[in-house]
Design a protein around this motif. Structure first.
Motif, PDB file in Angstrom:
ATOM      1  N   MET B   1      19.207 -31.488 -11.701  1.00  0.00           N
ATOM      2  CA  MET B   1      18.807 -31.997 -11.942  1.00  0.00           C
ATOM      3  C   MET B   1      18.092 -33.160 -11.120  1.00  0.00           C
ATOM      4  N   ASP B   2      17.185 -33.730 -10.715  1.00  0.00           N
ATOM      5  CA  ASP B   2      16.424 -35.418  -9.822  1.00  0.00           C
ATOM      6  C   ASP B   2      16.728 -36.240 -11.171  1.00  0.00           C
ATOM      7  N   ASN B   3      17.611 -37.022 -10.534  1.00  0.00           N
ATOM      8  CA  ASN B   3      17.843 -38.173 -11.710  1.00  0.00           C
ATOM      9  C   ASN B   3      16.413 -39.196 -11.865  1.00  0.00           C
ATOM     10  N   GLY B   4      16.270 -38.992 -10.425  1.00  0.00           N
ATOM     11  CA  GLY B   4      14.783 -39.904 -10.402  1.00  0.00           C
ATOM     12  C   GLY B   4      13.884 -39.698 -11.170  1.00  0.00           C
ATOM     13  N   THR B   5      13.554 -38.411 -11.973  1.00  0.00           N
ATOM     14  CA  THR B   5      12.297 -37.854 -13.286  1.00  0.00           C
ATOM     15  C   THR B   5      13.029 -39.114 -14.714  1.00  0.00           C
ATOM     16  N   GLY B   6      14.499 -38.308 -14.196  1.00  0.00           N
ATOM     17  CA  GLY B   6      15.178 -38.378 -15.724  1.00  0.00           C
ATOM     18  C   GLY B   6      15.244 -39.465 -16.963  1.00  0.00           C
ATOM     19  N   ILE B   7      16.029 -39.494 -18.431  1.00  0.00           N
ATOM     20  CA  ILE B   7      15.811 -40.675 -19.045  1.00  0.00           C
ATOM     21  C   ILE B   7      16.496 -41.610 -17.907  1.00  0.00           C
ATOM     22  N   GLU B 488       5.606 -28.627 -30.425  1.00  0.00           N
ATOM     23  CA  GLU B 488       5.833 -27.170 -29.755  1.00  0.00           C
ATOM     24  C   GLU B 488       6.065 -27.769 -28.699  1.00  0.00           C
ATOM     25  N   VAL B 489       6.529 -26.264 -28.250  1.00  0.00           N
ATOM     26  CA  VAL B 489       6.997 -26.236 -27.055  1.00  0.00           C
ATOM     27  C   VAL B 489       7.361 -25.199 -26.432  1.00  0.00           C
ATOM     28  N   ARG B 490       6.002 -24.835 -25.510  1.00  0.00           N
ATOM     29  CA  ARG B 490       5.840 -23.958 -25.037  1.00  0.00           C
ATOM     30  C   ARG B 490       5.739 -23.353 -23.186  1.00  0.00           C
ATOM     31  N   VAL B 491       6.847 -22.794 -23.193  1.00  0.00           N
ATOM     32  CA  VAL B 491       7.345 -22.187 -21.511  1.00  0.00           C
ATOM     33  C   VAL B 491       6.468 -21.111 -21.116  1.00  0.00           C
ATOM     34  N   ASN B 492       5.803 -21.314 -20.234  1.00  0.00           N
ATOM     35  CA  ASN B 492       4.865 -20.622 -19.139  1.00  0.00           C
ATOM     36  C   ASN B 492       5.846 -19.430 -18.675  1.00  0.00           C
ATOM     37  N   PRO B 493       5.362 -18.415 -18.697  1.00  0.00           N
ATOM     38  CA  PRO B 493       6.112 -17.238 -17.865  1.00  0.00           C
ATOM     39  C   PRO B 493       6.320 -17.822 -16.011  1.00  0.00           C
ATOM     40  N   VAL B 494       6.330 -18.486 -15.654  1.00  0.00           N
ATOM     41  CA  VAL B 494       6.400 -19.334 -14.754  1.00  0.00           C
ATOM     42  C   VAL B 494       7.401 -20.343 -14.625  1.00  0.00           C
ATOM     43  N   GLY B 495       7.958 -20.536 -16.167  1.00  0.00           N
ATOM     44  CA  GLY B 495       9.137 -21.894 -16.166  1.00  0.00           C
ATOM     45  C   GLY B 495       7.822 -23.273 -15.660  1.00  0.00           C
ATOM     46  N   THR B 496       6.484 -23.206 -16.156  1.00  0.00           N
ATOM     47  CA  THR B 496       6.191 -24.901 -16.175  1.00  0.00           C
ATOM     48  C   THR B 496       6.530 -24.727 -17.982  1.00  0.00           C
ATOM     49  N   VAL B 497       6.121 -26.020 -17.942  1.00  0.00           N
ATOM     50  CA  VAL B 497       5.997 -26.224 -19.931  1.00  0.00           C
ATOM     51  C   VAL B 497       4.554 -27.186 -20.493  1.00  0.00           C
ATOM     52  N   ALA B 515       8.087 -36.486 -20.495  1.00  0.00           N
ATOM     53  CA  ALA B 515       7.648 -35.466 -19.471  1.00  0.00           C
ATOM     54  C   ALA B 515       9.183 -35.877 -19.033  1.00  0.00           C
ATOM     55  N   GLN B 516       9.711 -37.462 -18.770  1.00  0.00           N
ATOM     56  CA  GLN B 516      10.916 -37.453 -18.444  1.00  0.00           C
ATOM     57  C   GLN B 516      11.776 -36.713 -19.311  1.00  0.00           C
ATOM     58  N   LEU B 517      11.606 -36.640 -20.979  1.00  0.00           N
ATOM     59  CA  LEU B 517      12.589 -36.339 -21.663  1.00  0.00           C
ATOM     60  C   LEU B 517      12.939 -35.051 -21.107  1.00  0.00           C
ATOM     61  N   VAL B 518      11.512 -34.122 -21.064  1.00  0.00           N
ATOM     62  CA  VAL B 518      11.507 -32.702 -20.568  1.00  0.00           C
ATOM     63  C   VAL B 518      11.996 -32.365 -19.626  1.00  0.00           C
ATOM     64  N   SER B 519      12.255 -33.201 -18.762  1.00  0.00           N
ATOM     65  CA  SER B 519      12.585 -32.609 -17.232  1.00  0.00           C
ATOM     66  C   SER B 519      13.284 -33.148 -16.977  1.00  0.00           C
ATOM     67  N   ASP B 520      14.447 -34.181 -17.680  1.00  0.00           N
ATOM     68  CA  ASP B 520      15.336 -34.270 -17.976  1.00  0.00           C
ATOM     69  C   ASP B 520      17.136 -32.885 -18.856  1.00  0.00           C
ATOM     70  N   ARG B 521      16.166 -32.843 -19.776  1.00  0.00           N
ATOM     71  CA  ARG B 521      16.801 -31.604 -20.724  1.00  0.00           C
ATOM     72  C   ARG B 521      16.608 -30.329 -19.999  1.00  0.00           C
ATOM     73  N   LEU B 522      15.028 -29.683 -19.708  1.00  0.00           N
ATOM     74  CA  LEU B 522      15.717 -28.505 -18.519  1.00  0.00           C
ATOM     75  C   LEU B 522      15.768 -28.097 -17.121  1.00  0.00           C
ATOM     76  N   GLY B 523      15.682 -29.525 -16.390  1.00  0.00           N
ATOM     77  CA  GLY B 523      15.821 -29.135 -15.210  1.00  0.00           C
ATOM     78  C   GLY B 523      15.153 -29.298 -14.276  1.00  0.00           C
ATOM     79  N   ILE B 524      13.636 -29.563 -15.233  1.00  0.00           N
ATOM     80  CA  ILE B 524      12.890 -29.202 -14.200  1.00  0.00           C
ATOM     81  C   ILE B 524      11.801 -30.269 -14.209  1.00  0.00           C
ATOM     82  N   ASP B 525      11.507 -29.933 -12.409  1.00  0.00           N
ATOM     83  CA  ASP B 525      10.301 -31.101 -11.906  1.00  0.00           C
ATOM     84  C   ASP B 525       8.903 -31.488 -12.978  1.00  0.00           C
TER      85      ASP B 525
END
Lengths: 154, 788
Positions: B1-7, B488-497, B515-525
């Motif tokens: 993932m992009d470490n620019g937005t992670g923890i 609560e974490v809701r993952v949408n069918p397209v992978g947004t959270v 959002a940084q935590l989620v981006s870091d953990r799930l590897g999503i933008d």
């Protein structure tokens, strides 16, 4: 009730006001431009700063009727053609805001500061010029950095 | 993932776009169809009996929709405001909580107390009619000064004849007294922790709306904890059951504690809406109402004594504090001068014997409750002022005296409940001394003297307990609620959270850090993550944001829910890739099967979970949504060393903070930019307490003299310097992210650092806060005379 007209953020607007209607009430309640805030009612905190005919004015202590025919810019009108004003950009870049409530007034006051004093501002000048704007969140450290950077980019 | 937005990344805030363009959505920005406006009739007296409320003239004024008093509240059986933490006195008796109706019933107890409400078509009409409500009062004796209130002839509540709410103690009195008997030196100090008015820049506001068709209520309000508001308004005011009451706290313009509490005005707006046939009622506080009626902070009078042995080791500490509660017990008032205060009296030090006694006292003033730091700034002020004073008396360097007494082994059980889990206090001290150039201070002081200035340096080695709080532990201490957090974490069918959190952001930047935590953990933008908070119809439950808890408690709940998402997604991925779940690995947003080249992106797994074509729905439920509740096992213990360097102009008494160094240990940090911002803001609130801010009630009249920004001096940009910040890091062992809290540290540390510097410059043991030019100039006069 007398009718007044103004140019607000480049658009002609008009409305009926009472004699006691404040400029900020006209902007917020009649025009629905709620980016201009009321923080203190006594022209101390600066959350209500807008530009009237190019100069910063505390709209909580100005009567709407006294501004018939004026050109007003609020925070909503600062970004031009969908592009943020350099001062807006600088506040984001330097984390110059937290809760965001004082921010519109801070940015409008900062732009006015640059309009009056030029783009090269030192820390002392910025701090003294911000005398009329109170922020409770940031401790001013990052606001000062933002104003300095924003000024340079204007 | 992009470490620019992670923890750990300095991610620019996602929420800023709307705030810098004027598109924030604060309560007063919201207008509902057919909305009316409320204006409150308030007591002009500090203490009085209400003889009569005559609304006949006011009710005939133009635009008036309704006028309501305590009689209407009683008729509808709407309960009073509550204090949610039971404190028992030393003798075992429960605290003496007087009645606190949402509109006065028979008596008013402070200037600004809510007497009646006028609802009208516009703000101006409501205000005009409110002025025409004729209230006849019988004025009673009043007392506003906490030092004088105990046993005063003015009796605030019948249940507390001597005005004392409780007399509480902590620690071993006999052991502490014995330590003092064998002490080589005893340092004594008397301190006043000045009353403060929180002053979030957004005044409190509410819109209450009753839906006649649905028989349900909605309250928009400036709250740090909308679910707690809903719970209290349902369960204690009895307005409506929780499923019939929705509380929305949209963008909130700062809180600092003052928007935790359930206040009368908000309850009145939502209750009275039904009375006027369901038209919404809006109320926005004028700033003077904020000064009069928001819960104030601090207001302690303390005597403290510190025992040391011949080697300069602290052997005992005893403290007696009188803590003002104001005229009523606010929502969490009772826990502030007790469990949030005296449990921190060990500071960063190994103190074997501590005993503290607290008298909580009613005064005819606005209620006092938690304000940024809540008890811990008061504790730090006592500890750090007396430690500095002891070092001076013992002729020891204040830094070395501290170091000699630092706790160095962890875990460390203090004599006042807290068990410190991790820290390295010496490391923070070393770093702070280097950044502040402590060695060079003598030269700077001499140079300042040549310019006629008095220069001083002061330390504050603070510790706080935050990340509140372990529910069972605080329950045993009297708390009426548990202080876990939900996510609560809701993952949408397209992978947004979407993340639904019970925390509430009012400046802290949760939309970014969470959002940084989620981006870091799930590897999503990070832009594919949104944070939802502040609406009881969206978020199932939550305890809100205060006590620097949103990271350590709120984000841990999110982290736990993400663990469940990962586990479920692995099962889905395994089914789709026809592999054993034990062979599925998840890294950087991609699921792979060990020993093969099979892989699926996070978004593909999300879609598979929702279309449910490739697995047996009897074995794996479709969908990808998980929730978690996290209850912490301990408080977290941020600590650090702040050093203030000040210069006083003896001709004017003006104190200038010329250097300020802060070294803090917050454990692991998600976004250093945001954490630094929290520290800056906290430091300035503390400098405000030390040098400019003081709430003043006139003793003779009971009137609030500091009721506007022309009377109450908020720190402005020119009153403070830029700061030198650094961090140390001992990860917190009690949560998986290793986080402590950062929201209150600045305000906890800085008053003591500044006042130690002021007293150092002046060569005095104590100077009153706020050390305004007048206070400092006056204190310097006897010294000037002596020198002449």
């Amino acid at each position: 009730m007398p009718a007044i007209s103004m140019k607000v953020n480049g658009q002609a607007v008009c409305g009926d006001v009472e004699g006691r209607t404040l400029l900020v009430e006209f902007i917020r309640d009649k025009l629905g431009l709620t980016g201009t805030h009321v923080g203190c009612d006594t022209s101390q905190c600066g959350a209500c700063v807008v530009h009237v005919n190019g100069k910063a004015v505390k709209s909580c202590t100005a009567l709407a009727i006294a501004h018939d025919g004026a050109e007003v810019t609020t925070i909503e009108g600062l970004a031009a053609n969908g592009k943020l004003h350099p001062m807006q950009e600088a506040f984001r870049e330097h984390h110059g805001l937290q809760c965001g409530f004082c921010t519109p007034g801070m940015i409008m006051a900062a732009v006015d500061m640059v309009n009056r004093l030029g783009k090269k501002l030192d820390e002392d000048t910025i701090r003294h010029e911000l005398e009329g704007n109170i922020c409770r969140c940031t401790g001013y450290h990052n606001i000062v950095a933002a104003v300095k950077a924003g000024a340079a980019n204007m | 993932m992009d470490n620019g937005t992670g923890i750990g990344a300095r991610v620019k805030r996602k929420e800023d776009q709307r705030f810098i363009t004027g598109k924030g959505n604060y309560t007063d920005d919201i207008n509902l169809p057919k909305q009316t406006y409320a204006y409150f009739v308030r007591s002009p007296h500090a203490h009085a009996t209400i003889k009569k409320i005559d609304t006949s003239k006011a009710s005939k004024m133009p635009g008036v929709v309704g006028i309501f008093t305590g009689d209407d509240v009683a008729a509808d059986k709407i309960g009073g405001l509550i204090c949610g933490w039971m404190i028992h006195s030393k003798d075992g008796s429960p605290m003496k909580a007087g009645p606190h109706p949402i509109l006065a019933m028979g008596k008013v107890r402070y200037v600004g107390d809510h007497v009646a409400v006028v609802v009208a078509e516009t703000k101006d009409l409501a205000k005009a009619a409110a002025a025409a409500v004729d209230v006849t009062y019988d004025v009673l004796p009043h007392v506003v000064d906490v030092a004088e209130a105990m046993g005063h002839k003015a009796q605030v509540h019948e249940v507390a004849p001597d005005n004392r709410v409780f007399n509480w103690s902590i620690g071993d009195q006999a052991a502490t007294d014995a330590a003092f008997k064998s002490a080589a030196h005893i340092t004594k100090i008397d301190l006043v922790n000045n009353r403060l008015i929180p002053n979030a820049m957004e005044p409190r506001a509410a819109i209450g709306a009753y839906d006649t068709g649905m028989d349900s209520y909605t309250l928009y309000t400036t709250s740090q904890n909308p679910h707690v508001a809903r719970l209290v308004i349902s369960a204690f005011h009895g307005l409506a059951p929780e499923h019939k009451l929705r509380v929305i706290a949209p963008d909130v313009g700062g809180g600092f504690g003052s928007k935790i509490f359930i206040y009368a005005e908000e309850v009145v707006c939502v209750w009275a809406s039904k009375r006027i046939g369901g038209r919404p009622i809006k109320w926005t506080a004028e700033r003077t109402e904020s000064f009069l009626c928001d819960a104030h902070g601090r207001d302690h009078v303390t005597h403290a004594e510190l025992a040391t042995d011949a080697g300069g080791k602290i052997t005992g500490f005893r403290v007696h504090t009188k803590a003002a509660m104001g005229a009523y017990l606010s929502t969490f008032a009772s826990c502030v001068p007790t469990y949030l205060y005296a449990t921190l009296l060990s500071g960063q030090y190994n103190i074997p014997n501590i005993y503290a006694e607290v008298d909580a006292i009613y005064t005819n003033t606005a209620p006092v409750d938690a304000y940024r730091g809540a008890g811990r700034p008061e504790a730090t002020y006592v500890v750090e002022r007396i430690v500095e004073t002891a070092a001076r008396e013992l002729k020891m360097d204040p830094a070395e005296f501290r170091r000699k007494n630092f706790v160095t082994q962890f875990p460390h059980q203090t004599p006042v409940i807290m068990c410190y889990d991790a820290g390295d206090y010496g490391a923070a001290l070393d770093k702070a001394l280097a950044i502040a150039d402590y060695k060079g201070f003598g030269g700077r002081k001499a140079e300042a003297a040549k310019r006629g200035k008095l220069r001083g340096i002061g330390f504050s080695a603070y510790i706080e307990a935050c990340g509140i709080a372990p529910s069972a532990a605080i329950g045993s201490l009297g708390a009426g609620v548990g202080l876990w957090e939900s996510a609560e974490v809701r993952v949408n069918p397209v992978g947004t959270v979407e993340i639904l959190t019970g925390s509430h952001s009012h400046g802290q930047g949760h939309e970014t850090t969470f959002a940084q935590l989620v981006s870091d953990r799930l590897g999503i933008d990070i832009n594919n993550v949104s944070i939802v908070h502040g609406d009881t119809d969206k978020v199932q439950f939550g305890m809100g944001t205060y006590g620097s808890r949103s990271g350590a408690v709120g984000m841990t709940a999110i982290s736990k829910a993400l663990d469940k998402i990962e586990a479920k997604a692995k099962r889905v991925a395994a089914a789709v890739m026809e592999a054993s779940v034990n062979d599925v690995e998840f890294k950087n947003g991609t699921f792979t099967v060990k020993g093969t080249d099979k892989k699926m992106a996070f978004g593909e797994v999300a879609l598979s979970a929702y279309v449910a074509h490739k697995f047996n729905s009897a074995e794996i439920e479709p969908g990808l949504k998980e929730s978690a509740f996290h209850d912490p096992s301990n408080f977290v213990f941020p600590a650090g060393v702040h050093i203030a360097e000040i210069e006083i102009d003896p001709d004017t008494g003006v104190t200038d903070v010329v250097n300020y160094t802060a070294v803090d240990d917050f454990g692991n940090i998600i976004n250093p930019m945001i954490v630094e911002g929290q520290v800056h803001g906290g430091i300035v609130q503390g400098i405000g307490q030390a040098l400019t801010e003081g709430c003043v009630y006139d003793k003779a009249s009971g009137q609030l003299l500091t009721g506007s920004y022309m009377d109450y001096q908020m720190p402005r940009a020119a009153d403070v310097p830029s700061f030198k910040l650094d961090f140390t890091c001992t990860p917190c062992p009690s949560n998986p992210l290793g986080m402590k809290g950062c929201g209150e540290a600045g305000a906890i540390a800085s008053p003591a650092a500044v006042m130690n510097a002021v007293t150092d410059a002046m060569g005095l043991k104590d100077v009153a806060m706020p050390a305004s030019p007048q206070v400092v100039w006056k204190a310097l006069q006897p010294m000037k005379k002596a020198a002449e």
